[in-house]
Design a protein around this motif. Structure first.
Motif, PDB file in Angstrom:
ATOM      1  N   SER A   2      33.227  27.797  33.982  1.00 10.45           N
ATOM      2  CA  SER A   2      32.309  28.027  35.096  1.00 10.45           C
ATOM      3  C   SER A   2      32.715  27.155  36.275  1.00 10.45           C
ATOM      4  CB  SER A   2      30.871  27.708  34.674  1.00 10.45           C
ATOM      5  OG  SER A   2      30.601  26.349  34.906  1.00 10.45           O
ATOM      6  N   SER A 209      36.336  37.838  39.897  1.00 14.28           N
ATOM      7  CA  SER A 209      35.810  36.921  38.905  1.00 14.28           C
ATOM      8  C   SER A 209      36.283  35.492  39.197  1.00 14.28           C
ATOM      9  CB  SER A 209      36.224  37.429  37.529  1.00 14.28           C
ATOM     10  OG  SER A 209      36.735  36.411  36.749  1.00 14.28           O
ATOM     11  N   LEU A 212      34.733  34.224  42.572  1.00 12.50           N
ATOM     12  CA  LEU A 212      33.309  33.876  42.544  1.00 12.50           C
ATOM     13  C   LEU A 212      33.046  32.666  41.652  1.00 12.50           C
ATOM     14  CD1 LEU A 212      31.724  37.424  42.593  1.00 12.50           C
ATOM     15  CD2 LEU A 212      31.687  35.698  44.404  1.00 12.50           C
ATOM     16  N   GLN A 213      33.959  32.407  40.720  1.00 13.85           N
ATOM     17  CA  GLN A 213      33.798  31.179  39.937  1.00 13.85           C
ATOM     18  C   GLN A 213      34.132  29.962  40.774  1.00 13.85           C
ATOM     19  OE1 GLN A 213      35.559  31.232  35.965  1.00 13.85           O
ATOM     20  NE2 GLN A 213      35.322  33.445  36.029  1.00 13.85           N
ATOM     21  N   ALA A 232      27.296  32.666  44.706  1.00  9.88           N
ATOM     22  CA  ALA A 232      28.364  33.248  43.905  1.00  9.88           C
ATOM     23  C   ALA A 232      27.867  33.713  42.537  1.00  9.88           C
ATOM     24  CB  ALA A 232      29.489  32.242  43.745  1.00  9.88           C
ATOM     25  N   ASP A 233      27.025  32.905  41.893  1.00  4.93           N
ATOM     26  CA  ASP A 233      26.613  33.313  40.538  1.00  4.93           C
ATOM     27  C   ASP A 233      25.710  34.540  40.565  1.00  4.93           C
ATOM     28  OD1 ASP A 233      24.866  31.657  41.776  1.00  4.93           O
ATOM     29  OD2 ASP A 233      24.843  30.115  40.197  1.00  4.93           O
ATOM     30  N   LEU A 236      28.089  37.348  40.980  1.00  2.00           N
ATOM     31  CA  LEU A 236      28.848  37.528  39.748  1.00  2.00           C
ATOM     32  C   LEU A 236      28.018  38.256  38.704  1.00  2.00           C
ATOM     33  CD1 LEU A 236      31.657  36.842  38.849  1.00  2.00           C
ATOM     34  CD2 LEU A 236      30.851  34.636  38.027  1.00  2.00           C
ATOM     35  N   ARG A 242      29.872  43.883  39.266  1.00  2.09           N
ATOM     36  CA  ARG A 242      30.576  43.948  37.988  1.00  2.09           C
ATOM     37  C   ARG A 242      31.240  45.307  37.829  1.00  2.09           C
ATOM     38  NH1 ARG A 242      29.622  39.373  35.464  1.00  2.09           N
ATOM     39  NH2 ARG A 242      30.793  40.010  33.629  1.00  2.09           N
ATOM     40  N   LEU A 246      34.880  44.118  38.597  1.00  4.13           N
ATOM     41  CA  LEU A 246      35.283  43.572  37.308  1.00  4.13           C
ATOM     42  C   LEU A 246      35.514  44.694  36.306  1.00  4.13           C
ATOM     43  CD1 LEU A 246      32.850  40.552  37.319  1.00  4.13           C
ATOM     44  CD2 LEU A 246      35.233  40.639  38.038  1.00  4.13           C
TER      45      LEU A 246
END
Ligand SMILES: Nc1ncnc2c1ncn2[C@@H]1O[C@H](COP(=O)(O)OP(=O)(O)OP(=O)(O)O)[C@@H](O)[C@H]1O
Ligand SMILES: [Mg+2]
Lengths: 253, 454
Positions: A2, A209, A212-213, A232-233, A236, A242, A246
């Motif tokens: 994370s 991914s 944003l981490q 960001a979270d 995400l 997603r 993703l």
């Protein structure tokens, strides 16, 4: 893995370092940016996501002075900088790692890094040590001609070169483009370190991914407009993100 | 897709994979060299005859001249292609055996300041006494050709070799310098506001060329290499046609007489007359001063900016290099050097006409720079001296109209086997090295489109 648990609220950063408001940019008659509002706080890392052709590179080029907006403003430290040529903006603490790296292919690694410090009379040895500390690979290959480096090494060199100019705000255009997952991971770890050392990042990425981490906040562009933004979270976790970035199959309402 | 189609595709692939012998670079180089021999033999052989249209062809292909051309060209090819290994290894061992002493010499050269001064002043003394050692004819050649062209070549090298801009109109500035000299010394049909000494004209010519260079450069330097080449070519034509057709101002093809150099300091005065040697020393002085300035520039921030621009304009700008300004600077430096050469040339010959400024001379200067090694000052100096000297050295042994054929043949062979030039700059060597490995284009003259897109 994370991201760093930094402060994820832009409001607490005081005056934003970079502020785009109502930015409209044209290529001839084509409107590539249709009124972008975006802020980057001091010390933040902000990710800019979007499909191909959404206008991400255009945004970065406008910030770094390669393009002039037809309407709207770009403010750095609250001062308007739109219309200032890119070579001048370097002095305002802006670094740009352009799309496709663009290292000086026939110069050595060391010469490239020296060029990065062009705005200073001579490069700061501490900065050189810092870059070599971040990228030991570059130190090993400092005498090698940059054009013969691998894609990942060239990306490292492009980032290192930009850091030699002591940027306060670093713009990165797709640093992970065409790189193996392991190298992408490495590069993002280094960017995280750079960010923790105090350099603000505005990052364009397809690898949502990883981006944003790393980032505190993110913006999503679609055909020249911001369609989504937030911490960001949150992004995400957003099912639409997603699904779109993703590659997950999520039912979107 | 049917099976027959697939089969045809497979055979096509097989055909493509197989390279015929004539596709190999080695044989292509042989073809080019035979081409040189054929053209060379025809050009330097007998002339045509209007009773038998094939007379010249028959004569020249059965002559010993053709045999010699062929033998030389094929000989070069054989040595370069097949004796490469022994010659290469011999060269390598020579290099190895010389390496240690050479390193020592270099170290001594770096450390011993006085030794350096001694050797350089030795070279300088040699250059100063050189005209005393040669005949009157060679004194003229030294001045009118070698020294003038060296001055032009070091100027063009700044534009082409360092900033990477292809300038085909370099002689236009030479013309502007020459006509400035004629105008300000009161030699043209039109009178100047005041008549000046030739030396006083030099700064005026420099300024005129700077202004002309900036006027031409400012709107056009954003163009990529090949477009810029065409624009400079066009500029040259404008200047040349202006000189040729504006009779009432320039004297056109019939020309104008120009004052010679003179100096009058009150207590001492001197006039440059028919003797070429004083012009040589004057030119040598200018060349040395400019060389010192240019060497300093090359190793300064300006030189680094030019290198970055040559590599990648966008990246240079995002590292803080003002690309337009530095390109303009290179262009202006080249233009004013050319202008100085023009003033001295006009004052030396004491006569100019428009035909001294044809585009061929721009091309010649460019080929000297390329022959010597773009971007390398020693290369440019030696290359220019050699290429200007060669046709003169051939003067007595071959017919006058054939002399440039030998020059052309030498250039072609040089570009086949040593495209980096006689004494290449380190960076240019790298470029070629990388092009051979396929990691970068060898297109040194083509940059990316610069400036701001709005
Ligand atoms: N020089 C140009 N002239 C005309 N149109 C342009 C130019 N550069 C970009 N565009 C257009 O502007 C739009 C945005 O381009 P931009 O390069 O900003 O996209 P991007 O979001 O960076 O895409 P990618 O992820 O593929 O890099 C695209 O539709 C593109 O075709
Ligand atoms: Mg892009």
């Amino acid at each position: 893995m994370s991201g760093p648990e930094l402060d994820k609220n832009p409001g607490e950063h005081g005056t934003p370092l970079l502020e785009l408001s109502g930015l409209r940019v044209f290529y001839g008659a084509i409107e590539a940016l249709k009124g972008i509002d975006l802020t980057v706080g001091r010390g933040e890392a902000v990710a800019l996501l979007g499909a191909n052709g959404a206008g991400k590179s255009t945004t970065l080029k406008t910030v770094s002075g390669m393009l002039a907006p037809r309407h709207g403003e770009v403010r750095l430290h609250g001062e308007r900088i739109d219309g200032i040529a890119s070579h001048e903006l370097v002095r305002f603490g802006l670094g740009h790692v352009p799309e496709g790296r663009r290292v000086f292919a026939r110069m050595t690694v060391l010469e490239n890094l020296t060029m990065g410090a062009y705005r200073f009379r001579r490069p700061d040895p501490d900065d050189l040590d810092r870059v070599f500390g971040l990228f030991p690979r570059l130190h090993e290959r400092r005498k090698q001609i940059a054009g013969t480096l691998s894609g990942g090494e060239q990306q490292m060199l492009a980032i290192g070169r930009a850091l030699m100019g002591k940027p306060e705000l670093l713009l990165l255009d797709e640093p992970s483009m065409g790189l193996a997952p392991l190298i992408v991971e490495q590069i993002f770890d280094i960017l995280r370190e750079v960010n923790e050392q105090g350099t603000t990042l505005l990052l364009v990425e397809q690898n949502a991914s990883e981006a944003l981490q790393l980032a505190n906040r993110g913006y999503v562009l679609e055909t020249g407009e911001v369609v989504m933004s937030g911490p960001a979270d949150t992004l995400l976790a957003d099912p639409r993100i997603r699904a779109a970035y993703l590659g997950e199959h999520v039912e979107v309402d | 897709m049917t099976t027959t189609e697939t089969a045809r595709d497979v055979s096509a692939a097989a055909r493509l994979r197989k390279t015929s012998w004539y596709q190999e670079p080695r044989w292509q180089r042989l073809a080019a060299l035979i081409g040189v021999a054929v053209v060379g033999a025809q050009v330097t052989g007998v002339e045509g005859n209007n009773r038998d249209i094939f007379y010249a062809l028959k004569e020249n292909f059965t002559s010993t001249g053709f045999a010699v051309w062929l033998a030389v060209c094929v000989g070069i090819w054989v040595v370069r292609e097949f004796a490469q290994a022994p010659v290469g290894s011999a060269w390598q061992s020579v290099k190895e055996s010389v390496k240690a002493p050479a390193g020592e010499v270099q170290a001594v050269w770096r450390k011993q300041f006085w030794l350096r001064v001694g050797i350089l002043s030795g070279v300088l003394v040699f250059l100063i006494v050189l005209p005393l050692l040669v005949s009157r004819h060679w004194q003229q050649v030294l001045v009118d050709q070698i020294a003038i062209y060296v001055l032009l070549a070091i100027g063009l090298n700044v534009v082409v070799g360092w900033a990477g801009m292809l300038d085909l109109g370099f002689i236009a500035f030479f013309a502007i310098g020459a006509y400035s000299a004629a105008f300000w010394t009161g030699s043209l049909p039109v009178d100047p506001p005041m008549v000046l000494n030739n030396f006083a004209v030099i700064p005026i010519a420099v300024i005129t060329c700077l202004v002309a260079g900036v006027l031409l450069g400012a709107p056009t330097l954003r163009l990529r290499g090949d477009y810029l080449a065409i624009v400079t070519l066009g500029f040259h034509e404008i200047v040349y046609l202006g000189a040729k057709n504006w009779q009432s101002f320039t004297g056109g093809t019939s020309g104008a007489r120009v004052e010679r150099f003179s100096i009058d300091l009150g207590f001492w005065s001197y006039s440059w007359g028919l003797d070429p040697r004083p012009y040589y020393w004057l030119l040598l002085g200018f060349i040395i001063v400019l060389l010192v300035l240019f060497i300093r520039l090359e190793h300064s921030r300006v030189g680094r900016a030019w290198t970055a621009i040559r590599e990648d304009e966008v990246a240079a700008a995002s590292n803080g290099v003002d690309t337009v300004r530095f390109k303009l600077l290179a262009f202006a430096i080249g233009a004013s050097t050319s202008g100085i050469a023009g003033v001295i040339y006009a004052s030396k010959l004491a006569y100019i006409n428009s035909e001294a400024f044809i585009v061929l001379f721009s091309i010649l200067v460019l080929s000297y720079v390329i022959f010597g090694g773009m971007g390398s000052l020693p290369g440019v100096l030696i290359g220019t001296a050699v290429l200007v000297w060669l046709p003169e050295a051939l003067r007595d042994s071959v017919p006058a109209q054939d002399r440039y054929m030998y020059l052309g043949a030498l250039l072609v062979i040089m570009m086949i086997y040593r495209p980096q030039g006689l004494w290449p700059s380190r960076r240019r060597q790298r470029e070629l090295h990388m092009a051979e490995e396929g990691t970068a284009g060898a297109d040194a003259l083509g940059g990316t489109a610069g400036g701001k897109q709005v």
